[in-house]
Design a protein around this motif. Structure first.
Motif, PDB file in Angstrom:
ATOM      1  N   SER A   1       0.834  -1.205   0.000  1.00 26.45           N
ATOM      2  CA  SER A   1       0.000   0.000   0.000  1.00 26.45           C
ATOM      3  C   SER A   1       0.863   1.247   0.000  1.00 26.45           C
ATOM      4  N   SER A   2       0.283   2.320  -0.507  1.00 22.60           N
ATOM      5  CA  SER A   2       0.972   3.609  -0.519  1.00 22.60           C
ATOM      6  C   SER A   2       0.015   4.666  -0.006  1.00 22.60           C
ATOM      7  N   GLU A   3       0.533   5.613   0.745  1.00 25.17           N
ATOM      8  CA  GLU A   3      -0.291   6.710   1.238  1.00 25.17           C
ATOM      9  C   GLU A   3       0.470   8.012   1.070  1.00 25.17           C
ATOM     10  N   ILE A   4      -0.182   8.957   0.443  1.00 20.39           N
ATOM     11  CA  ILE A   4       0.446  10.253   0.210  1.00 20.39           C
ATOM     12  C   ILE A   4       0.165  11.179   1.392  1.00 20.39           C
ATOM     13  N   ILE A   5       1.215  11.745   1.935  1.00 23.00           N
ATOM     14  CA  ILE A   5       1.049  12.615   3.099  1.00 23.00           C
ATOM     15  C   ILE A   5       1.385  14.065   2.761  1.00 23.00           C
ATOM     16  N   LEU A   6       1.345  14.392   1.451  1.00 18.85           N
ATOM     17  CA  LEU A   6       1.776  15.720   1.044  1.00 18.85           C
ATOM     18  C   LEU A   6       0.736  16.792   1.322  1.00 18.85           C
ATOM     19  N   TYR A   7      -0.528  16.409   1.567  1.00 18.65           N
ATOM     20  CA  TYR A   7      -1.575  17.419   1.680  1.00 18.65           C
ATOM     21  C   TYR A   7      -1.363  18.332   2.889  1.00 18.65           C
ATOM     22  N   ASP A   8      -0.798  17.808   3.956  1.00 20.68           N
ATOM     23  CA  ASP A   8      -0.487  18.656   5.110  1.00 20.68           C
ATOM     24  C   ASP A   8       0.582  19.685   4.741  1.00 20.68           C
ATOM     25  N   GLU A   9       1.582  19.249   3.986  1.00 19.10           N
ATOM     26  CA  GLU A   9       2.629  20.179   3.549  1.00 19.10           C
ATOM     27  C   GLU A   9       2.043  21.230   2.609  1.00 19.10           C
ATOM     28  N   LEU A  10       1.182  20.793   1.699  1.00 23.35           N
ATOM     29  CA  LEU A  10       0.562  21.721   0.753  1.00 23.35           C
ATOM     30  C   LEU A  10      -0.320  22.735   1.480  1.00 23.35           C
ATOM     31  N   ASP A  11      -1.007  22.273   2.509  1.00 24.73           N
ATOM     32  CA  ASP A  11      -1.863  23.165   3.294  1.00 24.73           C
ATOM     33  C   ASP A  11      -1.027  24.264   3.956  1.00 24.73           C
ATOM     34  N   LYS A  12       0.135  23.906   4.486  1.00 23.16           N
ATOM     35  CA  LYS A  12       1.023  24.899   5.111  1.00 23.16           C
ATOM     36  C   LYS A  12       1.520  25.904   4.071  1.00 23.16           C
ATOM     37  N   MET A  13       1.868  25.399   2.880  1.00 17.75           N
ATOM     38  CA  MET A  13       2.337  26.283   1.808  1.00 17.75           C
ATOM     39  C   MET A  13       1.260  27.287   1.412  1.00 17.75           C
ATOM     40  N   MET A  14       0.018  26.794   1.279  1.00 21.51           N
ATOM     41  CA  MET A  14      -1.083  27.671   0.877  1.00 21.51           C
ATOM     42  C   MET A  14      -1.286  28.798   1.887  1.00 21.51           C
ATOM     43  N   LYS A  15      -1.197  28.462   3.162  1.00 22.71           N
ATOM     44  CA  LYS A  15      -1.353  29.482   4.196  1.00 22.71           C
ATOM     45  C   LYS A  15      -0.257  30.532   4.099  1.00 22.71           C
ATOM     46  N   ASN A  16       0.974  30.102   3.824  1.00 17.80           N
ATOM     47  CA  ASN A  16       2.087  31.050   3.699  1.00 17.80           C
ATOM     48  C   ASN A  16       1.937  31.919   2.453  1.00 17.80           C
TER      49      ASN A  16
ATOM     50  N   ASN B   1      -1.576  37.390   4.874  1.00 15.44           N
ATOM     51  CA  ASN B   1      -2.573  38.170   5.616  1.00 15.44           C
ATOM     52  C   ASN B   1      -3.764  38.609   4.766  1.00 15.44           C
ATOM     53  N   ASP B   2      -3.870  38.091   3.563  1.00  8.30           N
ATOM     54  CA  ASP B   2      -4.997  38.446   2.696  1.00  8.30           C
ATOM     55  C   ASP B   2      -6.282  37.866   3.293  1.00  8.30           C
ATOM     56  N   THR B   3      -7.194  38.749   3.710  1.00  2.69           N
ATOM     57  CA  THR B   3      -8.417  38.304   4.396  1.00  2.69           C
ATOM     58  C   THR B   3      -9.495  37.835   3.428  1.00  2.69           C
ATOM     59  N   ILE B   4      -9.349  38.109   2.155  1.00  3.95           N
ATOM     60  CA  ILE B   4     -10.382  37.733   1.177  1.00  3.95           C
ATOM     61  C   ILE B   4     -10.051  36.416   0.483  1.00  3.95           C
ATOM     62  N   SER B   5      -8.765  36.164   0.237  1.00  2.00           N
ATOM     63  CA  SER B   5      -8.376  34.918  -0.431  1.00  2.00           C
ATOM     64  C   SER B   5      -8.744  33.712   0.418  1.00  2.00           C
ATOM     65  N   THR B   6      -9.315  32.712  -0.225  1.00  2.00           N
ATOM     66  CA  THR B   6      -9.682  31.453   0.450  1.00  2.00           C
ATOM     67  C   THR B   6      -9.242  30.286  -0.420  1.00  2.00           C
ATOM     68  N   TYR B   7      -9.160  29.103   0.207  1.00  2.00           N
ATOM     69  CA  TYR B   7      -8.807  27.888  -0.550  1.00  2.00           C
ATOM     70  C   TYR B   7      -9.371  26.664   0.159  1.00  2.00           C
ATOM     71  N   HIS B   8      -9.554  25.611  -0.612  1.00  2.00           N
ATOM     72  CA  HIS B   8      -9.962  24.314  -0.070  1.00  2.00           C
ATOM     73  C   HIS B   8      -9.298  23.236  -0.905  1.00  2.00           C
ATOM     74  N   ILE B   9      -8.615  22.304  -0.230  1.00  2.00           N
ATOM     75  CA  ILE B   9      -7.961  21.189  -0.920  1.00  2.00           C
ATOM     76  C   ILE B   9      -8.849  19.959  -0.795  1.00  2.00           C
ATOM     77  N   ASP B  10      -9.337  19.464  -1.920  1.00  2.00           N
ATOM     78  CA  ASP B  10     -10.161  18.261  -1.931  1.00  2.00           C
ATOM     79  C   ASP B  10      -9.238  17.057  -2.123  1.00  2.00           C
ATOM     80  N   LYS B  11      -8.997  16.311  -1.045  1.00  2.00           N
ATOM     81  CA  LYS B  11      -8.044  15.199  -1.095  1.00  2.00           C
ATOM     82  C   LYS B  11      -8.522  14.065  -1.983  1.00  2.00           C
TER      83      LYS B  11
END
Length: 551
Positions: free
Chosen positions: A261-276, A280-290
């Motif tokens: 089996s294989s499991e990708i754990i990159l989504y947590d890293e990608l989530d941190k990147m998106m936040k960075n 401080n942009d209060t209007i920009s939003t995002y959602h990662i659909d795993k």
């Protein structure tokens, strides 16, 4: 009278007889003489003038195209060539021209007719002596026409003046969106523009001010917006990839399950990147659909560009893969052996030797037979088998994706009663048991960082051993409590293409009772701290790198 008639008949008979008997033809002589007398040039002039008097010849050009019958657009263009003398080549898909009693005299009339009945227009571009024709919708035609609008500008200009020029040149109305906070400051700001046509100027404005400049060709509007709803696709493997097959194991009498089996754990890293990235942009939003690998965003132009760059980097990274041969060897070590298998490695390439051997001890060896780029594995011991006994051996091919953990495990499922719920209804007692499953066995998690002709392999072997299941009384109910032991460690290795290496091993202590009838316990069993006898079992992992691709 009768006499005269007889004389005439007589003379005529003589003439006919004389001509029948003569073999000389005067016709050929007369023809030859006539040809000598008449000049060939004067003969042609006489013949042509005579034929022109007999036939009244008039050349008339095709005046119109009739579309009473079914005709394709390409057929109509061929007929139009006979009218205006031009050459047309249809670059778009061919269509059937709707039938009508109309008569098409020229290209303008054909274009008007198609626009009226189909809401489409012909876009014509000359290339040398050929006219290239495309049938486009009205908005596509406007899109083509606006691309050709010249807009030569090289220098600095205010946004307000630039918008006025764009409106004057295109005729399109310009709208500024609500998310641009101070519109006056925005319009008064200065931008540097270097363009040759209108589209270049619009793109330059978008890049200079970090805004989206979208053209609505149907409504003839140019919309300037700070934010836009964007979907970015991550073309990478799915979150969970699991394949399994069942096999029997000599370790226990039960049925074991081998899993890769294989499991990708990159989504947590990608989530941190998106936040960075958003900061401080209060209007920009995002959602990662795993599940689908899609990123839904409301973002600015610069944020979108950064996210797409990251997505492309991920795609390039996961395109790399290494094909390895993964081997698992289980040995039972005799009690005089303090350690098991030592390190062993072989590089690829032809060899005249019969094999490369590293001794485990003076009493036994683990041998790799070198046959070109292939290898056979043999585990051997001395005649009296003092080193130990081979318990299990498995070999399979694995494809490791770059930075994706892959798990290989051999496990056995054991069910136990986790809890019992009792309900009383109308003096009727009902009990319901909850059964859970514990998986005991061995597993190894491997993750590769692939770099051209080598990979940095990180592995984590793990042993989960079920010791016993004891019972406990909770009220009137009896539940089962499993007792098990976990063992694991982590190791990293660098292996090149063609190399074979032992990448890790783990020592496990089993209850000697499990091996009764299989091993001479007096030669293998060792004492334990709790007065039990144990058997030392070593699990060795061997990796050979066959190929690397994706660069």
């Amino acid at each position: 009278m009768l006499k005269i008639l007889k004389i005439s008949v007589f003379y005529m008979s003589i003439i006919i007889l004389a001509s029948a008997c003569s073999n000389k033809s005067y016709h050929n002589e007369m023809t030859a003489e006539a040809k000598k007398i008449v000049n060939e040039k004067s003969y042609e002039e006489v013949r042509n003038s005579y034929s022109e008097k007999l036939v009244d010849e008039k050349n008339r050009n095709k005046e119109f195209i009739n579309i009473l019958s079914d005709k394709s657009l390409s057929d109509v263009l061929k007929e139009l060539e006979l009218i205006d003398g031009n050459f047309y080549y249809l670059k778009s898909s061919d269509i059937l021209v709707p039938k009508s009693r109309m008569k098409i005299h020229n290209m303008a009339e054909l274009n008007q007719y198609l626009n009226a009945v189909l809401d489409k227009e012909l876009f014509i571009k000359k290339s040398g002596s050929i006219y290239l024709v495309k049938l486009l919708s009205s908005s596509e035609t406007k899109k083509q026409s606006i691309k050709d609008i010249p807009f030569n500008l090289d220098g600095q200009i205010s946004v307000e003046e630039l918008i006025k020029l764009i409106t004057a040149q295109s005729g399109y109305e310009v709208s500024i969106g609500n998310y641009i906070k101070n519109k006056d400051d925005f319009q008064n700001s200065i931008v540097s523009i270097k363009s040759k046509n209108l589209i270049n100027a619009i793109d330059s404005l978008g890049h200079a001010k970090n805004v989206y400049v979208d053209i609505d060709y149907d409504k003839e509007m140019i919309n300037i917006k700070r934010y836009k709803d964007i979907v970015v696709e991550l073309n990478i493997p799915l979150l969970n990839i699991t394949t399994s097959n069942e096999t029997s194991s000599s370790e226990t009498t039960g049925e074991s399950k081998v899993e890769n089996s294989s499991e990708i754990i990159l989504y947590d890293e990608l989530d941190k990147m998106m936040k960075n990235i958003i900061g401080n942009d209060t209007i920009s939003t995002y959602h990662i659909d795993k599940a689908s690998g899609l990123i839904f965003m409301k973002a600015t132009k610069s944020v979108e560009a950064t996210v797409r760059t990251i997505a492309k980097a991920y795609e390039d990274s996961f395109a790399r893969e290494a094909t390895i041969v993964f081997e698992r060897i289980e040995l039972v070590l005799n009690k005089s052996r303090e350690y098991g298998i030592g390190s062993i490695k072989r590089t690829a390439g032809p060899s005249t030797s019969t094999g490369i051997t590293k001794s485990l001890a003076t009493e036994g060896a683990l041998s790799f037979l070198n046959q070109g780029t292939t290898r056979l594995l043999e585990v051997t011991g001395t005649i009296d088998n003092e080193i130990g006994k081979i318990l299990n051996y498995s070999k399979n091919v694995m494809v490791l994706k770059n930075n994706i953990p892959s798990v290989q495990s051999i496990s056995q499922n054991t069910d136990y009663i986790e809890k019992i719920e009792t309900t009383v209804n109308d003096n009727v007692t009902t009990s319901e048991a909850t059964v859970n499953t514990i998986k005991d066995g061995t597993s190894i998690t491997a993750m590769a960082k692939i770099s051209r002709d080598k990979l940095f392999l990180n592995i984590t072997p793990n042993i989960k051993k079920l010791i016993k299941i004891s019972e406990a009384k909770v009220g009137d109910a009896t539940i089962q409590l499993p007792e098990y032991k976990d063992q694991s460690y982590n190791i990293s290795r660098e292996i090149k293409v063609g190399e074979t290496s032992i990448v890790g091993s783990i020592i496990v202590h089993d209850d000697a009772k499990e091996y009764e009838g299989i091993l001479p316990l007096e030669g293998f069993a060792i004492g334990g701290s709790d007065s039990k006898s144990y058997i030392r079992r070593e699990i060795v992992y061997v990796v050979s790198v066959q190929s690397i691709k994706g660069f």
